[in-house]
Design an enzyme around this catalytic site. Structure first.
Site, PDB file in Angstrom:
ATOM      1  N   SER A  15       0.830  -1.218   0.000  1.00 44.93           N
ATOM      2  CA  SER A  15       0.000   0.000   0.000  1.00 44.93           C
ATOM      3  C   SER A  15       0.864   1.266   0.000  1.00 44.93           C
ATOM      4  O   SER A  15       0.495   2.266  -0.623  1.00 44.93           O
ATOM      5  CB  SER A  15      -0.998  -0.006   1.162  1.00 44.93           C
ATOM      6  OG  SER A  15      -0.353   0.214   2.389  1.00 44.93           O
ATOM      7  N   HIS A 112       8.459   3.524   8.604  1.00 45.02           N
ATOM      8  CA  HIS A 112       8.282   2.616   9.750  1.00 45.02           C
ATOM      9  C   HIS A 112       7.058   3.075  10.545  1.00 45.02           C
ATOM     10  O   HIS A 112       6.892   4.273  10.786  1.00 45.02           O
ATOM     11  CB  HIS A 112       9.540   2.635  10.623  1.00 45.02           C
ATOM     12  CG  HIS A 112       9.439   1.713  11.785  1.00 45.02           C
ATOM     13  ND1 HIS A 112       9.558   0.345  11.660  1.00 45.02           N
ATOM     14  CD2 HIS A 112       9.172   1.951  13.094  1.00 45.02           C
ATOM     15  CE1 HIS A 112       9.391  -0.216  12.852  1.00 45.02           C
ATOM     16  NE2 HIS A 112       9.150   0.743  13.732  1.00 45.02           N
TER      17      HIS A 112
HETATM   18  C1  GAR Z   1       3.793  -0.554   6.685  1.00 47.53           C
HETATM   19  O1  GAR Z   1       3.020  -0.265   7.821  1.00 47.53           O
HETATM   20  C2  GAR Z   1       5.239  -0.179   6.911  1.00 47.53           C
HETATM   21  O2  GAR Z   1       5.387   0.992   7.688  1.00 47.53           O
HETATM   22  C3  GAR Z   1       5.744  -1.384   7.665  1.00 47.53           C
HETATM   23  O3  GAR Z   1       5.170  -2.471   6.996  1.00 47.53           O
HETATM   24  C4  GAR Z   1       3.909  -2.065   6.472  1.00 47.53           C
HETATM   25  C5  GAR Z   1       3.880  -2.424   5.006  1.00 47.53           C
HETATM   26  O4  GAR Z   1       2.614  -2.201   4.472  1.00 47.53           O
HETATM   27  N1  GAR Z   1       7.179  -1.430   7.656  1.00 47.53           N
HETATM   28  C6  GAR Z   1       7.913  -1.852   8.669  1.00 47.53           C
HETATM   29  O5  GAR Z   1       7.444  -2.281   9.713  1.00 47.53           O
HETATM   30  C7  GAR Z   1       9.422  -1.737   8.460  1.00 47.53           C
HETATM   31  N2  GAR Z   1      10.138  -1.857   9.688  1.00 47.53           N
HETATM   32  P1  GAR Z   1       2.419  -2.022   2.904  1.00 47.53           P
HETATM   33  O6  GAR Z   1       3.062  -3.238   2.246  1.00 47.53           O
HETATM   34  O7  GAR Z   1       0.931  -1.987   2.721  1.00 47.53           O
HETATM   35  O8  GAR Z   1       3.090  -0.740   2.512  1.00 47.53           O
END
Ligand code: GAR
Length: 207
Positions: A15, A112
């Site tokens: 996302s 993050h």
């Molecule tokens: C997001 O919330 C991002 O901030 C987190 O993983 C999720 C990915 O969602 N990242 C971490 O925790 C990195 N340490 P997405 O695939 O929908 O962007």
């Protein structure tokens, strides 16, 4: 206007990657998405990126076994082949070795889901709720060797509400991530000072 070429590394739903792809559609956006690269061939985000017309590639980490650097050398070759000048980690859930971190120092950004330095690592929303925090949020930061430790570029804050669960808080923070990440990336590609280690964080509180 020549736009900075950004490769986005994902492992899952994508996302935040989608938020970057959408931001790059604006004619005055200072970056374009040159490649979406995943370590998981089945990542949902790869299909989303392909639908959006962005070049995609999967380099599965599993055949490399314990040799994480060899996997990263393959990633690095693909990033350079795509002509990327910057790398945006967007839910890329592998700890990087010094090889890739050093190869892209000052040009690799991560999002993050916490107000770093609070809650690096996983399970950030449950930890914020259990600590009784009144606010949570997200952080865009440069990537350095320590996990979730690099210089903070920008943060966005959201309230923790009565009765919040990790799921409800996570979706409120995720909306903030989708606003923050394109803004932080645009600032990074336009600001040499940011790449050199930075003058200090900018707080982008949510409206
Ligand atoms: C997001 O919330 C991002 O901030 C987190 O993983 C999720 C990915 O969602 N990242 C971490 O925790 C990195 N340490 P997405 O695939 O929908 O962007």
């Amino acid at each position: 206007m020549s736009r900075a070429r950004v490769a986005v590394l994902i492992s899952g739903r994508g996302s935040n990657m989608t938020a970057l792809v959408e931001a790059a559609r604006a004619p005055d956006c200072p970056f374009e998405i040159a490649l979406v690269l995943s370590n998981r061939p089945d990542a949902e985000g790869l299909a989303l990126a392909a639908q959006a017309g962005v070049p995609t590639l999967a380099i599965d980490h599993r055949p490399f076994g314990a040799d994480r650097e060899a996997h990263e050398r393959a990633l690095d070759a693909a990033l350079r082949e795509a002509g990327a000048g910057y790398v945006a980690l967007a839910g890329y859930m592998r700890v990087l070795t010094p090889f890739l971190v050093e190869a892209w120092a000052g040009r690799m950004i991560n999002i993050h889901p916490s107000l770093l330095p609070k809650y690096p690592g996983l399970d950030t929303h449950r930890r914020a709720i259990e600590a009784g925090d009144a606010e949570a949020g997200c952080t865009a930061h440069l990537v350095t060797a320590g996990v979730d430790e690099g210089p903070i570029l920008q943060q966005a804050r959201v309230p923790v509400l009565e009765g919040d669960t990790p799921e409800t808080l996570s979706s409120r923070v995720l909306e903030a991530e989708h606003r923050l990440y394109p803004a932080a990336l645009a600032r990074l590609v336009g600001d040499a000072d940011a790449r050199e280690g930075y003058r200090g964080p900018v707080d982008q509180s949510s409206p």
